[in-house]
Design a protein around this motif. Structure first.
Motif, PDB file in Angstrom:
ATOM      1  N   LEU A 294     -29.134 -21.801  46.181  1.00 45.55           N
ATOM      2  CA  LEU A 294     -29.136 -23.207  45.762  1.00 45.55           C
ATOM      3  C   LEU A 294     -30.501 -23.644  45.226  1.00 45.55           C
ATOM      4  O   LEU A 294     -30.830 -24.831  45.228  1.00 45.55           O
ATOM      5  N   GLN A 295     -31.286 -22.686  44.756  1.00 46.54           N
ATOM      6  CA  GLN A 295     -32.651 -22.987  44.308  1.00 46.54           C
ATOM      7  C   GLN A 295     -32.661 -23.963  43.129  1.00 46.54           C
ATOM      8  O   GLN A 295     -33.498 -24.855  43.073  1.00 46.54           O
ATOM      9  N   LYS A 296     -31.719 -23.826  42.210  1.00 48.77           N
ATOM     10  CA  LYS A 296     -31.683 -24.733  41.059  1.00 48.77           C
ATOM     11  C   LYS A 296     -31.418 -26.164  41.510  1.00 48.77           C
ATOM     12  O   LYS A 296     -32.019 -27.104  40.981  1.00 48.77           O
ATOM     13  N   ILE A 297     -30.535 -26.323  42.472  1.00 46.57           N
ATOM     14  CA  ILE A 297     -30.238 -27.662  42.989  1.00 46.57           C
ATOM     15  C   ILE A 297     -31.458 -28.227  43.699  1.00 46.57           C
ATOM     16  O   ILE A 297     -31.802 -29.402  43.528  1.00 46.57           O
ATOM     17  N   LEU A 298     -32.129 -27.380  44.474  1.00 45.85           N
ATOM     18  CA  LEU A 298     -33.347 -27.822  45.167  1.00 45.85           C
ATOM     19  C   LEU A 298     -34.409 -28.241  44.151  1.00 45.85           C
ATOM     20  O   LEU A 298     -35.035 -29.296  44.312  1.00 45.85           O
ATOM     21  N   ASP A 299     -34.600 -27.452  43.119  1.00 48.94           N
ATOM     22  CA  ASP A 299     -35.580 -27.804  42.079  1.00 48.94           C
ATOM     23  C   ASP A 299     -35.214 -29.123  41.399  1.00 48.94           C
ATOM     24  O   ASP A 299     -36.084 -29.952  41.129  1.00 48.94           O
ATOM     25  N   PHE A 300     -33.929 -29.307  41.133  1.00 49.91           N
ATOM     26  CA  PHE A 300     -33.468 -30.549  40.504  1.00 49.91           C
ATOM     27  C   PHE A 300     -33.771 -31.747  41.405  1.00 49.91           C
ATOM     28  O   PHE A 300     -34.271 -32.771  40.945  1.00 49.91           O
ATOM     29  N   ARG A 301     -33.476 -31.596  42.689  1.00 49.07           N
ATOM     30  CA  ARG A 301     -33.732 -32.697  43.622  1.00 49.07           C
ATOM     31  C   ARG A 301     -35.224 -32.982  43.762  1.00 49.07           C
ATOM     32  O   ARG A 301     -35.632 -34.138  43.877  1.00 49.07           O
ATOM     33  N   ILE A 302     -36.027 -31.967  43.744  1.00 51.29           N
ATOM     34  CA  ILE A 302     -37.483 -32.168  43.814  1.00 51.29           C
ATOM     35  C   ILE A 302     -37.962 -32.903  42.566  1.00 51.29           C
ATOM     36  O   ILE A 302     -38.789 -33.810  42.655  1.00 51.29           O
TER      37      ILE A 302
ATOM     38  N   LYS B 248     -36.200 -34.959  40.715  1.00 53.93           N
ATOM     39  CA  LYS B 248     -35.741 -36.344  40.825  1.00 53.93           C
ATOM     40  C   LYS B 248     -36.628 -37.124  41.799  1.00 53.93           C
ATOM     41  O   LYS B 248     -36.935 -38.296  41.573  1.00 53.93           O
ATOM     42  N   LYS B 249     -37.039 -36.470  42.871  1.00 50.60           N
ATOM     43  CA  LYS B 249     -37.912 -37.125  43.848  1.00 50.60           C
ATOM     44  C   LYS B 249     -39.251 -37.468  43.205  1.00 50.60           C
ATOM     45  O   LYS B 249     -39.785 -38.562  43.408  1.00 50.60           O
ATOM     46  N   GLU B 250     -39.786 -36.546  42.414  1.00 51.73           N
ATOM     47  CA  GLU B 250     -41.058 -36.799  41.736  1.00 51.73           C
ATOM     48  C   GLU B 250     -40.934 -37.953  40.733  1.00 51.73           C
ATOM     49  O   GLU B 250     -41.836 -38.785  40.632  1.00 51.73           O
ATOM     50  N   GLU B 251     -39.807 -37.987  40.018  1.00 51.70           N
ATOM     51  CA  GLU B 251     -39.579 -39.094  39.087  1.00 51.70           C
ATOM     52  C   GLU B 251     -39.499 -40.424  39.836  1.00 51.70           C
ATOM     53  O   GLU B 251     -40.047 -41.433  39.401  1.00 51.70           O
TER      54      GLU B 251
ATOM     55  N   LEU C 228     -40.833 -41.081  42.701  1.00 50.16           N
ATOM     56  CA  LEU C 228     -42.169 -41.380  43.203  1.00 50.16           C
ATOM     57  C   LEU C 228     -42.989 -42.079  42.106  1.00 50.16           C
ATOM     58  O   LEU C 228     -43.718 -43.040  42.396  1.00 50.16           O
ATOM     59  N   GLN C 229     -42.824 -41.638  40.883  1.00 55.72           N
ATOM     60  CA  GLN C 229     -43.514 -42.295  39.767  1.00 55.72           C
ATOM     61  C   GLN C 229     -42.995 -43.720  39.582  1.00 55.72           C
ATOM     62  O   GLN C 229     -43.776 -44.641  39.316  1.00 55.72           O
ATOM     63  N   ASN C 230     -41.686 -43.908  39.755  1.00 55.82           N
ATOM     64  CA  ASN C 230     -41.122 -45.262  39.673  1.00 55.82           C
ATOM     65  C   ASN C 230     -41.694 -46.169  40.752  1.00 55.82           C
ATOM     66  O   ASN C 230     -41.970 -47.346  40.508  1.00 55.82           O
ATOM     67  N   VAL C 231     -41.871 -45.618  41.958  1.00 53.77           N
ATOM     68  CA  VAL C 231     -42.450 -46.397  43.059  1.00 53.77           C
ATOM     69  C   VAL C 231     -43.893 -46.779  42.715  1.00 53.77           C
ATOM     70  O   VAL C 231     -44.307 -47.922  42.935  1.00 53.77           O
ATOM     71  N   ARG C 232     -44.625 -45.828  42.168  1.00 54.20           N
ATOM     72  CA  ARG C 232     -46.006 -46.122  41.783  1.00 54.20           C
ATOM     73  C   ARG C 232     -46.062 -47.223  40.720  1.00 54.20           C
ATOM     74  O   ARG C 232     -46.911 -48.110  40.780  1.00 54.20           O
ATOM     75  N   ASN C 233     -45.160 -47.158  39.754  1.00 50.11           N
ATOM     76  CA  ASN C 233     -45.114 -48.192  38.718  1.00 50.11           C
ATOM     77  C   ASN C 233     -44.779 -49.554  39.315  1.00 50.11           C
ATOM     78  O   ASN C 233     -45.369 -50.568  38.929  1.00 50.11           O
ATOM     79  N   ALA C 234     -43.825 -49.574  40.248  1.00 51.59           N
ATOM     80  CA  ALA C 234     -43.444 -50.833  40.887  1.00 51.59           C
ATOM     81  C   ALA C 234     -44.608 -51.388  41.714  1.00 51.59           C
ATOM     82  O   ALA C 234     -44.858 -52.600  41.727  1.00 51.59           O
ATOM     83  N   GLN C 235     -45.341 -50.499  42.399  1.00 51.84           N
ATOM     84  CA  GLN C 235     -46.511 -50.943  43.164  1.00 51.84           C
ATOM     85  C   GLN C 235     -47.575 -51.506  42.224  1.00 51.84           C
ATOM     86  O   GLN C 235     -48.211 -52.514  42.540  1.00 51.84           O
ATOM     87  N   ALA C 236     -47.761 -50.865  41.096  1.00 52.26           N
ATOM     88  CA  ALA C 236     -48.750 -51.352  40.129  1.00 52.26           C
ATOM     89  C   ALA C 236     -48.358 -52.735  39.613  1.00 52.26           C
ATOM     90  O   ALA C 236     -49.226 -53.606  39.449  1.00 52.26           O
TER      91      ALA C 236
ATOM     92  N   ARG D  20     -36.834 -42.651  49.666  1.00 55.83           N
ATOM     93  CA  ARG D  20     -36.544 -42.109  51.005  1.00 55.83           C
ATOM     94  C   ARG D  20     -35.268 -41.271  50.993  1.00 55.83           C
ATOM     95  O   ARG D  20     -35.206 -40.204  51.618  1.00 55.83           O
ATOM     96  N   GLU D  21     -34.236 -41.760  50.297  1.00 53.47           N
ATOM     97  CA  GLU D  21     -32.983 -41.018  50.211  1.00 53.47           C
ATOM     98  C   GLU D  21     -33.179 -39.683  49.502  1.00 53.47           C
ATOM     99  O   GLU D  21     -32.656 -38.657  49.937  1.00 53.47           O
ATOM    100  N   LEU D  22     -33.944 -39.701  48.422  1.00 56.13           N
ATOM    101  CA  LEU D  22     -34.195 -38.447  47.687  1.00 56.13           C
ATOM    102  C   LEU D  22     -35.024 -37.481  48.526  1.00 56.13           C
ATOM    103  O   LEU D  22     -34.776 -36.270  48.511  1.00 56.13           O
ATOM    104  N   GLU D  23     -35.992 -38.004  49.262  1.00 54.78           N
ATOM    105  CA  GLU D  23     -36.794 -37.140  50.137  1.00 54.78           C
ATOM    106  C   GLU D  23     -35.923 -36.527  51.223  1.00 54.78           C
ATOM    107  O   GLU D  23     -36.084 -35.354  51.575  1.00 54.78           O
ATOM    108  N   LYS D  24     -34.998 -37.320  51.746  1.00 53.42           N
ATOM    109  CA  LYS D  24     -34.092 -36.804  52.775  1.00 53.42           C
ATOM    110  C   LYS D  24     -33.233 -35.674  52.212  1.00 53.42           C
ATOM    111  O   LYS D  24     -33.041 -34.638  52.868  1.00 53.42           O
ATOM    112  N   ALA D  25     -32.724 -35.857  50.985  1.00 51.77           N
ATOM    113  CA  ALA D  25     -31.897 -34.821  50.359  1.00 51.77           C
ATOM    114  C   ALA D  25     -32.698 -33.541  50.135  1.00 51.77           C
ATOM    115  O   ALA D  25     -32.194 -32.437  50.345  1.00 51.77           O
TER     116      ALA D  25
END
Length: 168
Positions: free
Chosen positions: A7-15, A17-20, A22-30, A97-102
């Motif tokens: 399931l490495q491809k799925i794990l990479d995809f989820r990672i 998405k999590k990074e994306e 995280l960038q959205n959270v940073r933009n919202a904080q800014a 948080r949901e993406l990190e949990k996944a």
């Protein structure tokens, strides 16, 4: 054969998405910080206007009053914008948080699969070593039996009774 997670491809995809996210959270904080800076600047403008109003002529009071009302309305609008931005930030954090949990679930699954793989490899290696050891044991016992038979045959050959009965 090295470990390969199916399931490495799925794990990479989820990672990813999590990074994306995280960038959205940073933009919202800014955005929240930017609005808070605007609020702070507006509050300073209100304070300086009040200070200037105290030193101004009576004729200018009405203009200062109008300007202060404008600044208060602007401040209320900025506060409403800050509330909306804060709510958006909270929503983005919940998504993160949901993406990190996944991601953690898949990483834990990967670790369990790796451990199971290592156990299987150890079992296969032990089985192979056991088979080799059994083959060596049987080879040594067979060799030992042959040596014992040869010694017994030599002993029998040396024995004079055995030689006389045979007519040698």
């Amino acid at each position: 054969m090295p470990f390969r997670y199916r399931l490495q491809k799925i794990l990479d995809f989820r990672i990813r998405k999590k990074e994306e996210q995280l960038q959205n959270v940073r933009n919202a904080q800014a955005l929240v910080l930017k609005i808070e800076g605007l609020i702070e600047r507006n509050n300073k403008e209100i304070a300086s206007t009040r200070q200037n109003m105290r030193q101004a002529d009576f004729i200018m009071y009405e203009s200062y009053d109008t300007y202060l009302k404008h600044l208060y309305v602007k401040g209320e609008g900025l506060e409403a914008d800050r509330q909306k931005a804060q709510e958006a930030l909270d929503i983005e954090k919940d998504k993160l948080r949901e993406l990190e949990k996944a991601v953690k679930v898949l990483e834990k699954h990967k670790e369990h699969c790796r451990e199971a793989y290592i156990e299987e490899e150890k079992k296969a290696e032990l089985k192979q070593l056991s088979e080799v050891a059994i083959q060596k044991y049987f080879a040594k016992t067979k060799e030992k039996q042959e040596e014992e038979q040869e010694e017994l045959l030599k002993e029998l050959m040396k024995n004079p009774l055995y030689n006389d009965e045979e007519g040698i």
